[in-house]
Write a protein that holds these residues in place. Structure first.
Motif, PDB file in Angstrom:
ATOM      1  N   GLU A  71      -4.222   7.651  -1.382  1.00  0.00           N
ATOM      2  CA  GLU A  71      -3.924   5.830  -0.875  1.00  0.00           C
ATOM      3  C   GLU A  71      -4.253   5.116  -2.446  1.00  0.00           C
ATOM      4  N   THR A  72      -2.774   4.101  -2.210  1.00  0.00           N
ATOM      5  CA  THR A  72      -3.882   3.322  -3.385  1.00  0.00           C
ATOM      6  C   THR A  72      -2.745   1.375  -3.258  1.00  0.00           C
ATOM      7  N   SER A  73      -3.385   0.703  -3.449  1.00  0.00           N
ATOM      8  CA  SER A  73      -3.080  -0.894  -3.514  1.00  0.00           C
ATOM      9  C   SER A  73      -2.449  -1.651  -4.551  1.00  0.00           C
ATOM     10  N   THR A 128       1.404   5.294   0.611  1.00  0.00           N
ATOM     11  CA  THR A 128       0.298   6.645   0.434  1.00  0.00           C
ATOM     12  C   THR A 128       0.817   7.852   0.617  1.00  0.00           C
ATOM     13  N   SER A 150      -4.389  13.638   1.117  1.00  0.00           N
ATOM     14  CA  SER A 150      -4.360  12.312   0.869  1.00  0.00           C
ATOM     15  C   SER A 150      -4.069  11.285  -0.388  1.00  0.00           C
ATOM     16  N   THR A 173       1.212  -1.481   0.127  1.00  0.00           N
ATOM     17  CA  THR A 173       0.126   0.142  -0.100  1.00  0.00           C
ATOM     18  C   THR A 173       1.151   1.052   0.383  1.00  0.00           C
TER      19      THR A 173
END
Length: 295
Positions: free
Chosen positions: A288-290, A142, A286, A140
């Motif tokens: 976020e990616t996974s 961020t 912010s 993940t």
């Protein structure tokens, strides 16, 4: 005390998986499942090469000529791919990252880096990478804008799927609607073309590649996509899945076609120029990616 080329080495283990995270770039120096290579690695006495296991903040892929305009201001990035006159793969691949977790969970690791403003990118970002092992590896990424002005942003990663044999002997399977044509000189984007009927149609799974070279972005992937590389003579397979709108495939000519780079990307090449799928982080915002890798 001597320092290893990839910096500090942090091991994570869980669910039959084992990997090594390094402080240079916060990258992943290989991943195995039950002792079998799943992501191509590099030696402890080596620096990362050909992008192996690196993370691409605050943009993936290339910015043609390193030039773009944002907020009415023209910017010039350093040309980190001088042979093609491009700025490539962001600003943090060779930066020092620090470990943030306490090490009490052997299957989890978190590392971070503060990206300060610099020529061509005058923005401040707080970056985090979380690695978690269970029945696969989930990574993940961020970013938080800790500066005072809006910042253009994109993220990508550069892992190489491996089943322990040359990719031309393997079966590749993925589904996409479009591939991105690029110029021969700078690999700058030209336009989208349909995957169906092209040499890049691997929707039913077929033996990879032979003489086919791929260093192209794909889109129209669906909300949750995956790419699988498998050995037709055994049960060995390696799968990368993500929810990003783009991915880049690279047949790894620089490493002798021993593994296939599958690069999840939040935006396409030249997004700083075109604005396509570009994230704009306002101060305090912010993103976020996974992505996930499994056997």
């Amino acid at each position: 005390m001597s320092v290893l080329p990839s910096g500090e080495q942090w091991t994570i283990e869980g669910g039959g998986y084992a990997g090594t995270v390094v402080s240079v770039g916060g990258g992943l120096r290989g991943l195995t499942f039950e002792g079998r290579e799943l992501l191509l690695g590099f030696g402890e006495d080596e620096a990362a090469h050909a992008g192996i296991g690196q993370h691409l903040f605050p943009w993936p892929n290339r910015v043609t000529d390193g030039k773009y305009s944002f907020g009415g201001v023209d910017q010039q990035l350093y040309l980190t791919e001088p042979a093609r006159r491009n700025a490539i793969h962001g600003l943090t691949r060779w930066a020092n990252w620090i470990r943030l977790d306490d090490g009490s969970d052997p299957s989890y690791l978190e590392t971070g880096h503060r990206l300060h403003g610099q020529p061509g990118y005058p923005h401040q970002l707080e970056l985090r990478l979380q690695y978690r092992l269970d029945d696969g590896l989930t990574v993940t990424a961020t970013a938080v804008n800790v500066g005072t002005t809006a910042a253009p942003y994109g993220y990508g990663a550069h892992p190489y799927l491996s089943v322990g044999r040359p990719i031309d002997e393997c079966v590749l399977e993925f589904t996409a609607k479009h591939w991105l044509k690029t110029s021969p000189e700078q690999l700058s984007p030209i336009g989208l073309a349909p995957v169906t009927g092209s040499p890049y149609d691997f929707s039913t799974g077929r033996r990879v590649l032979g003489q086919l070279d791929i260093d192209n972005a794909f889109t129209g992937l669906g909300s949750a996509w995956s790419v699988t590389l498998s050995d037709p003579d055994s049960t060995a397979r390696a799968t990368l899945s993500a929810d990003t709108p783009w991915m880049q495939l690279y047949t790894g000519n620089a490493i002798g076609r021993t593994a296939l780079a599958v690069e999840p990307m939040t935006c396409p090449p030249d997004a700083f120029v075109t604005g396509q799928d570009l994230v704009v982080l306002e101060p305090g915002q912010s993103h976020e990616t996974s992505f996930r890798v499994s056997a």
